[in-house]
Design a protein around this motif. Structure first.
Motif, PDB file in Angstrom:
ATOM      1  N   ASP A 119       0.813  -1.225   0.000  1.00 22.28           N
ATOM      2  CA  ASP A 119       0.000   0.000   0.000  1.00 22.28           C
ATOM      3  C   ASP A 119       0.842   1.269   0.000  1.00 22.28           C
ATOM      4  OD1 ASP A 119      -2.610  -1.089  -0.096  1.00 22.28           O
ATOM      5  OD2 ASP A 119      -2.461  -1.677   2.003  1.00 22.28           O
ATOM      6  N   GLY A 129      -2.262   2.085  -1.936  1.00 19.85           N
ATOM      7  CA  GLY A 129      -3.248   2.109  -0.856  1.00 19.85           C
ATOM      8  C   GLY A 129      -4.145   3.328  -0.920  1.00 19.85           C
ATOM      9  N   ARG A 141      -8.166   0.024   1.746  1.00 20.58           N
ATOM     10  CA  ARG A 141      -6.933  -0.099   0.974  1.00 20.58           C
ATOM     11  C   ARG A 141      -6.746  -1.566   0.606  1.00 20.58           C
ATOM     12  NH1 ARG A 141      -2.933  -1.937   4.456  1.00 20.58           N
ATOM     13  NH2 ARG A 141      -3.273  -1.579   6.690  1.00 20.58           N
TER      14      ARG A 141
END
Length: 342
Positions: A119, A129, A141
């Protein structure tokens, strides 16, 4: 507001935490981690420079320290607090599973690994993310999608405490209950069910009440002396549990009376035309008039109780069919027809 569906097909209304709030919570966590890392690295550098340690050992120790603080902090905090870090605590956020239940170690580990390596990994030009969170309607995310979790704002979801009471003819039974095996988690689940009783769909409401009553009856004794519907049974058990807790607190911290009149007795019969009884057993029963004489074990009051109150007694649509029951007479979830309580 968004909706989460529990394993019992109960729809919960929750408020999803959005990217700005989550980013602020993450920033608080990163600042705290940076302070701890700075202190630990300074101590390690002083220790290594004071001796004759090799450069490779110094680099390895620093690398391990960074991984433990950056990854271990999130995994340990979210596991021990069931979905919170210090930053989330400050802003009133919590990580829960997609069905609204608390996360466990595996969920915290998956979220943390994806947070660090996918992420917000430094080797990605754009943070995946952030992109995923902005495009997902629940603000998830990639780590949340894989772990099956969602971040909610728990401070903005106050839940009113349900009106707990014991019907008058069941007071003696409630006072004799053995509640030592009733866990806080199960009691909180029953309390949440009563608080959301009017918000649930009839089918899910009956099924969930059946399941909770069965679980509570498995860890309490003795059985109710008369037939009682699931909400009334749960309310009576929780009311008695609350009364005992209040008594225990009163013994630890007895109130100091300084007024000119003696303190009222909360268990005395009310007097006067406008007197309102106090205590968990005092509110009038929503199931209609109760018999003035005690009902014997195994007997059924004459006639069905009058409907009314937030938890009216269901009317069986068909004669009772034999079902698998526990020692207290409560049917296991799914083993008897909906609404047929005995």
């Amino acid at each position: 507001m968004s909706q989460l569906v529990t394993g019992e097909a109960v729809v919960l209304q929750v408020r999803i935490a959005r990217m700005p709030t989550r980013a602020l919570a993450c920033a608080i966590d990163v600042i705290l981690q940076g302070v701890v890392l700075g202190v630990l690295i300074s101590l390690l550098a002083g220790f290594l420079l004071g001796g004759d340690a090799s450069e490779a050992l110094a680099v390895a120790l620093i690398f391990v320290t960074v991984l433990v603080i950056v990854l271990g902090y999130r995994v340990v905090m979210e596991t021990l607090t069931r979905g919170r870090t210090l930053g989330k605590m400050v802003l009133g956020l919590k990580v829960v599973r997609d069905d609204g239940s608390s996360i466990r170690f595996r969920h915290a580990l998956v979220r943390t690994l994806f947070w660090f390596f996918v992420d917000f990994a430094p080797w990605f030009a754009a943070s995946p993310g952030i992109v995923a969170s902005l495009m997902n309607k629940q603000g998830k995310r990639i780590g949340d999608m894989v772990a099956g979790t969602v971040v909610i704002r728990e401070r903005h979801q106050p839940m009113a405490s349900p009106p707990l009471f014991v019907p008058g003819h069941l007071v003696q039974w409630a006072q004799s209950l053995e509640l030592s095996r009733l866990s806080d988690e199960l009691a909180n689940a029953a309390r949440e069910y009563l608080a959301r009783y009017t918000e649930l769909l009839p089918g899910a409401r009956d099924a969930l009440g059946d399941a909770l009553a069965y679980q509570v009856s498995e860890v309490t004794a003795p059985a109710p002396p008369v037939p009682i519907v699931a909400p009334a049974f749960l309310s009576a058990v929780l009311a008695e549990r609350r009364r005992r807790e209040l008594n225990r607190l009163a013994l630890r911290h007895p109130p100091v009376h300084t007024g000119p009149f003696p303190p009222p007795n909360p268990y005395a019969a009310p007097t006067g035309p406008y007197a309102v009884p106090a205590g968990p057993f005092a509110p009038p029963s929503p199931y209609g008039a109760q018999p003035s004489t005690p009902v014997g074990l195994g007997t059924v009051p004459a006639g069905p109780p009058a409907p009314g109150g937030p938890f009216p007694a269901p009317v069986p649509a068909a004669p009772y069919r034999p079902a698998a029951v526990n020692a207290q007479g409560w049917a296991a979830p799914g083993s008897n027809e909906a609404g047929q309580w005995f």
